[in-house]
Scaffold this motif. Sequence first.
Motif, mmCIF file in Angstrom:
data_model
loop_
_atom_site.group_PDB
_atom_site.id
_atom_site.type_symbol
_atom_site.label_atom_id
_atom_site.label_comp_id
_atom_site.label_asym_id
_atom_site.label_seq_id
_atom_site.Cartn_x
_atom_site.Cartn_y
_atom_site.Cartn_z
ATOM 1 N N SER A 30 0.831 -1.216 0.000
ATOM 2 C CA SER A 30 0.000 0.000 0.000
ATOM 3 C C SER A 30 0.862 1.261 0.000
ATOM 4 C CB SER A 30 -0.996 0.012 1.165
ATOM 5 O OG SER A 30 -0.345 0.201 2.392
ATOM 6 N N ARG A 34 0.628 4.033 -2.969
ATOM 7 C CA ARG A 34 0.389 5.459 -2.683
ATOM 8 C C ARG A 34 1.420 6.342 -3.384
ATOM 9 N NH1 ARG A 34 -0.531 3.774 2.833
ATOM 10 N NH2 ARG A 34 -2.753 3.917 3.258
ATOM 11 N N GLU A 45 -9.404 3.973 2.582
ATOM 12 C CA GLU A 45 -8.655 2.720 2.655
ATOM 13 C C GLU A 45 -9.428 1.749 3.541
ATOM 14 O OE1 GLU A 45 -4.147 1.010 2.991
ATOM 15 O OE2 GLU A 45 -4.541 3.014 3.754
ATOM 16 N N GLY A 49 -3.790 -1.981 1.364
ATOM 17 C CA GLY A 49 -3.750 -2.345 -0.043
ATOM 18 C C GLY A 49 -5.087 -2.363 -0.765
ATOM 19 N N TRP A 51 -8.550 0.098 -1.458
ATOM 20 C CA TRP A 51 -9.205 1.394 -1.319
ATOM 21 C C TRP A 51 -10.573 1.360 -1.987
ATOM 22 C CZ3 TRP A 51 -4.168 0.589 -2.457
ATOM 23 C CH2 TRP A 51 -3.212 1.157 -1.599
ATOM 24 N N ALA A 61 -3.993 -2.772 -4.493
ATOM 25 C CA ALA A 61 -2.574 -2.635 -4.826
ATOM 26 C C ALA A 61 -2.027 -3.970 -5.316
ATOM 27 C CB ALA A 61 -1.789 -2.173 -3.601
#
Length: 142
Positions: A30, A34, A45, A49, A51, A61
């Motif tokens: 994560s 970002r 979130e 990982g 969102w 992610a």
Amino acid sequence: MTARSSKADLIQAAIDACRASKSPNRWLDSQVARAIFPNLAVMQELKAGIWQNADGSQMTARRYSSSVAAAMTLVPSGYRLEDSGSYFIVVGESGSSRGRHRYLAIGLCIAALRCRLVNEITVPLTRDKDLRPAVHSRTSFG
């Protein structure tokens, strides 16, 4: 803080997290995500990982820290990847960056993110002790 320096800060934070990590994990993934996708900051979130956007859609992610294939997607456009066997080197026109870690995928994350950081702040790659200049006939590194 400008958007440019903010992205550089996110990339540096991801590099630091990679260096400090003892093993692959979703929190690390994560942090890398970002740095690459700063617009994740406006999304909720749900867990490390993952969102959720305002419309309910979700973004996950990649497993950058545990998958070399996922980490390879971090190599900036115009750069190439070299495998030394024990670490990766990301090479571009301005120079190269090597990332070492117990886990190859995390080492690759470090090398690729360092190249992205250099691109973000436009500082010659040779400023870092682990970086070497690439042979380039029109540029002198000093």
